[in-house]
Design a protein around this motif. Structure first.
Motif, PDB file in Angstrom:
ATOM      1  N   ALA A   1      38.857  42.156  40.307  1.00 58.39           N
ATOM      2  CA  ALA A   1      40.292  42.110  40.042  1.00 58.39           C
ATOM      3  C   ALA A   1      40.810  43.476  39.593  1.00 58.39           C
ATOM      4  CB  ALA A   1      40.589  41.060  38.986  1.00 58.39           C
ATOM      5  N   LEU A   2      40.070  44.153  38.702  1.00 63.16           N
ATOM      6  CA  LEU A   2      40.554  45.414  38.142  1.00 63.16           C
ATOM      7  C   LEU A   2      40.510  46.541  39.170  1.00 63.16           C
ATOM      8  CD1 LEU A   2      38.881  45.145  34.623  1.00 63.16           C
ATOM      9  CD2 LEU A   2      41.328  45.019  35.118  1.00 63.16           C
ATOM     10  N   ALA A   3      39.480  46.503  40.042  1.00 64.10           N
ATOM     11  CA  ALA A   3      39.318  47.594  41.004  1.00 64.10           C
ATOM     12  C   ALA A   3      40.444  47.629  42.026  1.00 64.10           C
ATOM     13  CB  ALA A   3      37.971  47.486  41.717  1.00 64.10           C
ATOM     14  N   SER A   4      41.160  46.520  42.194  1.00 63.76           N
ATOM     15  CA  SER A   4      42.263  46.549  43.154  1.00 63.76           C
ATOM     16  C   SER A   4      43.509  47.188  42.538  1.00 63.76           C
ATOM     17  CB  SER A   4      42.576  45.140  43.644  1.00 63.76           C
ATOM     18  OG  SER A   4      43.150  44.375  42.603  1.00 63.76           O
ATOM     19  N   GLN A   5      43.399  47.641  41.302  1.00 64.61           N
ATOM     20  CA  GLN A   5      44.493  48.287  40.578  1.00 64.61           C
ATOM     21  C   GLN A   5      45.784  47.498  40.671  1.00 64.61           C
ATOM     22  OE1 GLN A   5      44.450  52.448  40.265  1.00 64.61           O
ATOM     23  NE2 GLN A   5      43.042  52.710  41.959  1.00 64.61           N
ATOM     24  N   PRO A   6      45.756  46.277  40.157  1.00 69.02           N
ATOM     25  CA  PRO A   6      46.925  45.411  40.316  1.00 69.02           C
ATOM     26  C   PRO A   6      48.054  45.796  39.373  1.00 69.02           C
ATOM     27  CG  PRO A   6      45.303  44.341  38.953  1.00 69.02           C
ATOM     28  CD  PRO A   6      44.703  45.655  39.364  1.00 69.02           C
ATOM     29  N   GLU A   7      49.262  45.418  39.766  1.00 66.62           N
ATOM     30  CA  GLU A   7      50.396  45.571  38.850  1.00 66.62           C
ATOM     31  C   GLU A   7      50.575  44.307  38.041  1.00 66.62           C
ATOM     32  OE1 GLU A   7      53.937  46.963  40.963  1.00 66.62           O
ATOM     33  OE2 GLU A   7      52.543  47.926  42.340  1.00 66.62           O
ATOM     34  N   LEU A   8      50.030  43.223  38.550  1.00 64.08           N
ATOM     35  CA  LEU A   8      50.070  41.959  37.820  1.00 64.08           C
ATOM     36  C   LEU A   8      48.664  41.383  37.793  1.00 64.08           C
ATOM     37  CD1 LEU A   8      51.392  39.479  36.517  1.00 64.08           C
ATOM     38  CD2 LEU A   8      51.932  38.658  38.809  1.00 64.08           C
ATOM     39  N   LEU A   9      48.155  41.195  36.592  1.00 62.38           N
ATOM     40  CA  LEU A   9      46.777  40.723  36.436  1.00 62.38           C
ATOM     41  C   LEU A   9      46.820  39.360  35.757  1.00 62.38           C
ATOM     42  CD1 LEU A   9      43.748  41.455  36.545  1.00 62.38           C
ATOM     43  CD2 LEU A   9      44.018  42.559  34.341  1.00 62.38           C
ATOM     44  N   VAL A  10      46.242  38.371  36.402  1.00 61.46           N
ATOM     45  CA  VAL A  10      46.282  37.018  35.856  1.00 61.46           C
ATOM     46  C   VAL A  10      44.857  36.542  35.607  1.00 61.46           C
ATOM     47  CG1 VAL A  10      47.056  34.665  36.205  1.00 61.46           C
ATOM     48  CG2 VAL A  10      48.407  36.548  37.096  1.00 61.46           C
TER      49      VAL A  10
END
Lengths: 297, 488, 127
Positions: free
Chosen positions: A154-163
């Protein structure tokens, strides 16, 4: 909330839901939940087991069709997300079990190809730092290790919204602290909006800027963490004064000796209810955990 | 300790529906034994056969019912209930008297050989118990025991042929078996959950399985991956995966046998599959015929035709099972895929998902069909028979397509109904070979008008619900905002 | 100064930003932090304690408006130069006021006269 406000909130909020209702096998899990996240905020969703946290999160992300109500991710209907919204969003379910037949490295490699901002270097480094064997099949990892791999994903995709749904449940204290650090710094520096559910209150107090109490399918409270601590307290009244108890209270409990415990709120001027000034009355500051227990009991 | 309570004890570990079902089964078996004994009492060796039958039923009884005492004994040990522990022991002793000693005495009274009957029945009971309480690999050996009795006659003395020499090997074997069961029983009762999957008795594994309820199938899949040796694991081939190759990527995400694998891994899997299919046949043929093993396996075109047909049906059902596994969990592949960017819009994803799930199975089934046509030509089958064979394979494909649509379209269907439908489909697919082959008088069954009519009715009976489900599935899939919504 | 000098108790009823300001006040009043000394960056504090950086910013901001800290261009936060290394005795004593009030309340609840409490306190203070 009127239509205009709702409309603007749609377009600016990374994640928003209106009137979500859902039921499983005849019992209501969600009973009309409204929730919107502001950009850059870290919202901790708290509630007892079975309060409907996971269902709410899944409905907000379009992973299930709610009975009624609607959810939006970056302004798009959650059930029909476009590629752009998907690329900006990362979700880690409770006890992730996906792709058990791949190794950790293969899974990250496979998923990474679909995300335009994938940080392969971060994935490699973090695997190493969190002592995860990249060539082990995911099926052979322990639940905690599996959750860590999925968090890296999840973190490696550099999200703007993390759930994150109960991210800390399977992690040991050290790993949990590391995760909180990562989440906190991402929120502070990259402006990542974070929604995470938990029943471990101290995690929430560290990193959350806001909390939402979900109780029996309803949002009971939605407030900043610091404001919550400053705004609510427990008022204890001896039996003789219990008649003077304020009518407005979040919870009310009568003890065997006739004395009364209430969770009370400061008014607009920052004052406690009048009863707090009575002789014998006592106002105790409440940590979030105490507040949670008082309200959810 | 009341005798009735002791008798009821092992049954108490079973859930109510199981207790009822198993009770009825054994009542029927017992009735069959009594009736069979009464009918065949004029046969010269009837006591010997009655003894073998009793041993067989006893084996089932000890495997199915008395093995439950192990669970009770474990619980008694863990909860520190010594009285219950003693009761379990007493109940086992009582059952030994009732199911082993008593039948042997009765048989002796009817004129049989008491020692042989006792040994044989005790061995049957021990094998049953061994199956349930010994680690699985012993259990599998226990499964082979009855057929060994049928086939190993020529070189192993059996009660019917030479009772005295039977005793010479059977008594020590039975004693050893009971000793083994005792040792393992003790360790299973005393050890905590420390036993790993492969060394846990089947009994305990079944109990764990019951906890997982509907998620059982997924649990089994993960267990299978965990237990497989490293060299036997399928290795995914991630080349040509990614946004530009959505179908191939979805095949990776679906897992199972149709996942793209490296060629080395593909060959290994094929080898393992062939070996595991051929080995039992090889062993049995060696025991029964002794010579010309390969010819008896491969020289039989009828059997090969059958095998191909079964493989085709199993592939269809296996793919459906894979889909069912994926769509029953909401914390695994579904959320990952639902939120994965660059897979295309919903309509495209639905199309690609169907392709990813159906194409590999269809390709294998087409290959099988070609092989069957080749065999049919070799056997000089006529047009009707070939048509029948093709119909069988097409039924398998149709079943796969329908059930895939049911899963992906989220059609609410009861599990039981799906099981009935797939079982009927499976039987019909296999029936097609029976009907197509000239079994009697060089005429295939399908040439008989009555059979042809019955077959037509059977196929119509299957295709109507399949078509209806398929249409509902298609509509459901088209109506969904995206296909990665879990089953209700 | 190092981020480890601060202690954070997330589950205390007092909000984290207040805990930080309170500790800064003490450290500066007690002279452990000298005027002009640089404070750890928001990132360092947040990373070390695994807390939200916004909370740290809020604490620093509050301390700045109180005049405890000042923002140095390009360097970050530092202890305000106007703060003398150590404050007057009465100012420092004022910082102990909450604990004193608490102690007094407990003593009254236990119905202890002032004299033995003071005697014990004197011994604790090492005279």
């Amino acid at each position: 909330m009127n239509a205009v406000l709702k409309d603007t909130a749609h377009n600016t909020a990374p994640l928003a839901a209106w009137g979500l209702t859902h039921c499983y096998e005849g019992s209501n899990v969600l009973r009309g939940v409204d929730l919107a996240l502001e950009p850059g905020s870290v919202l901790g969703l708290i509630g007892r087991n079975g309060a409907g946290k996971s269902t709410l999160i899944r409905a907000m992300l379009g992973l299930l069709q709610p009975l009624s109500g609607s959810a939006f991710v970056f302004g798009e209907p959650a059930l029909k997300l476009g590629d752009d919204a998907k690329a900006r969003l990362a979700y880690v379910p409770q006890q992730p079990e996906a792709l058990a037949w791949l190794t950790a490295q293969q899974m990250l490699d496979f998923v990474g190809r679909f995300y335009p901002r994938w940080d392969a270097e971060f994935a490699r480094r973090t695997l190493e730092r969190w002592k995860l064997q990249p060539n082990k099949l995911l099926a052979k990892l322990s639940p905690g290790e599996r959750q860590r791999v999925d968090l890296i994903r999840a973190l490696a995709s550099q999200p703007e919204l993390l759930v994150l749904d109960e991210p800390a449940a399977a992690l040991d204290p050290v790993a949990r602290r590391e995760l909180l650090r990562e989440v906190a710094l991402r929120a502070g520096e990259s402006g990542t909006t974070v929604l995470f559910s938990t029943h471990i209150v101290s995690d929430l107090e560290r990193v959350a800027s806001e909390i939402a109490f979900l109780h029996e399918g309803r949002l009971l409270l939605r407030c900043g963490v610091d404001e919550t601590k400053e705004r609510y307290a427990r008022l204890w009244l001896p039996a003789s004064k219990s008649a003077a108890a304020p009518a407005q209270a979040l919870s009310r409990r009568r003890h065997d000796d006739g004395s009364l415990s209430l969770v009370v709120e400061r008014d607009a001027q920052g004052r406690w209810p009048e009863a707090a000034g009575l002789p014998g009355a006592r106002v105790d500051a409440l940590g979030l955990e105490d507040l949670f227990v008082e309200i959810a009991e | 300790m009341k005798p009735m309570r002791l008798l009821a004890l092992p049954w108490m570990a079973l859930s109510r529906p199981w207790r009822k079902g198993i009770g009825i089964c054994f009542a029927l078996l017992f009735a069959a034994l009594v009736i069979g004994g009464a009918v065949g009492r004029h046969h010269p060796a009837w006591t010997t056969h009655l003894g073998s039958a009793t041993a067989f039923i006893d084996g089932l009884f000890w495997a199915g019912v008395l093995s439950q005492s192990l669970l009770l004994a474990r619980e008694a040990h863990h909860l520190r209930l010594p009285t219950l522990g003693r009761e379990v022991g007493a109940s086992l002793a009582l059952y030994v008297l009732l199911t082993i000693a008593l039948p042997a005495l009765l048989l002796a009274g009817l004129g049989g050989n008491a020692a042989v009957a006792l040994t044989e029945i005790a061995m049957g009971a021990a094998l049953g118990l061994a199956y349930a309480t010994l680690p699985p690999y012993f259990g599998i050996c226990a499964c082979f025991a009855p057929s060994l009795g049928n086939h190993a006659g020529p070189w192993l003395p059996m009660p019917s042929t030479s009772p005295d020499r039977f005793l010479m090997w059977a008594v020590p074997c039975t004693a050893l078996l009971w000793l083994l069961v005792g040792v393992f029983w003790r360790s299973a009762v005393r050890r905590d959950s420390g036993l790993s999957g492969a060394r846990r008795p089947i009994m305990l594994n079944l109990r764990t399985l019951a906890w997982y309820g509907r998620n059982r199938s997924n649990y089994l899949e993960v267990q299978q991956i965990r237990r497989r040796w490293q060299w036997a694991q399928p290795v995914a081939d991630l080349r040509h995966c990614g946004p530009d190759h959505p179908v191939r990527s979805l095949r990776i995400a679906m897992g199972g046998w149709s996942m793209p694998q490296t060629s080395a891994s593909r060959w290994r899997q094929l080898g393992i599959l062939l070996a595991s299919m051929l080995l039992p046949g090889f062993v049995m043929t060696t025991i029964t015929h002794g010579d010309d093993v390969l010819r008896s396996i491969f020289g039989n075109a009828d059997m090969l035709l059958f095998a191909l047909c079964i493989v085709g049906a199993v592939i269809a059902l296996g793919q459906v099972q894979t889909l069912q596994r994926r769509w029953s969990r909401h914390n695994a592949e579904l959320p990952l895929l639902a939120l994965l960017p660059q897979l295309g819009d919903a309509a495209r994803i639905k199309r690609e998902l169907l392709l990813a799930n159906l194409l590999p199975a269809f390709a294998v089934q087409a290959l099988l069909m070609l092989a069957m046509l080749g065999l049919a030509a070799g056997l000089h089958l006529d047009g009707d028979s070939v048509a029948m064979l093709l119909l069988g394979q097409l039924t398998g494909m149709g079943m796969l397509a329908t059930l895939a649509l049911v899963m992906l379209g989220g059609v609410p269907v009861r599990d039981g109904w799906l099981v009935v439908l797939s079982t009927c489909g499976y039987l019909l697919v296999n029936l097609s070979v029976v009907l197509a082959l000239p079994m009697v008088d060089d005429t295939p069954f399908i040439r008989l008008p009555a059979v042809a009519w019955a077959a037509a009715i059977a196929w119509a009976g299957l295709s109507v619900p399949l078509l209806r489900l398929g249409v509902r599935g298609w509509q459901g899939l088209q109506g969904r905002p995206h296909p990665f919504l879990p089953m209700a | 100064m190092d981020a480890s000098l601060l202690t954070i108790q997330p589950n205390a009823p007092e909000p984290i930003y207040r805990q930080i300001v309170e500790q800064l006040r003490r450290l500066i009043a007690g002279g452990q932090l000298a005027a002009g000394e640089l404070l750890p960056s928001v990132r360092d504090v947040a990373g070390f304690h695994a807390i939200n950086p916004m909370t740290v910013s809020r604490a620093y901001g509050l301390a700045e408006t109180e005049g405890l800290l000042e923002r140095l261009r390009g360097k970050g936060m530092a202890v305000a130069a106007t703060r003398r290394a150590s404050q007057s005795e009465s100012q420092r004593l004022a910082l102990l006021e909450p604990q004193m009030l608490e102690l007094a309340r407990h003593a009254r609840e236990l119905e202890l006269p002032a004299e033995p409490v003071l005697r014990r306190l004197t011994r604790l203070l090492g005279d």
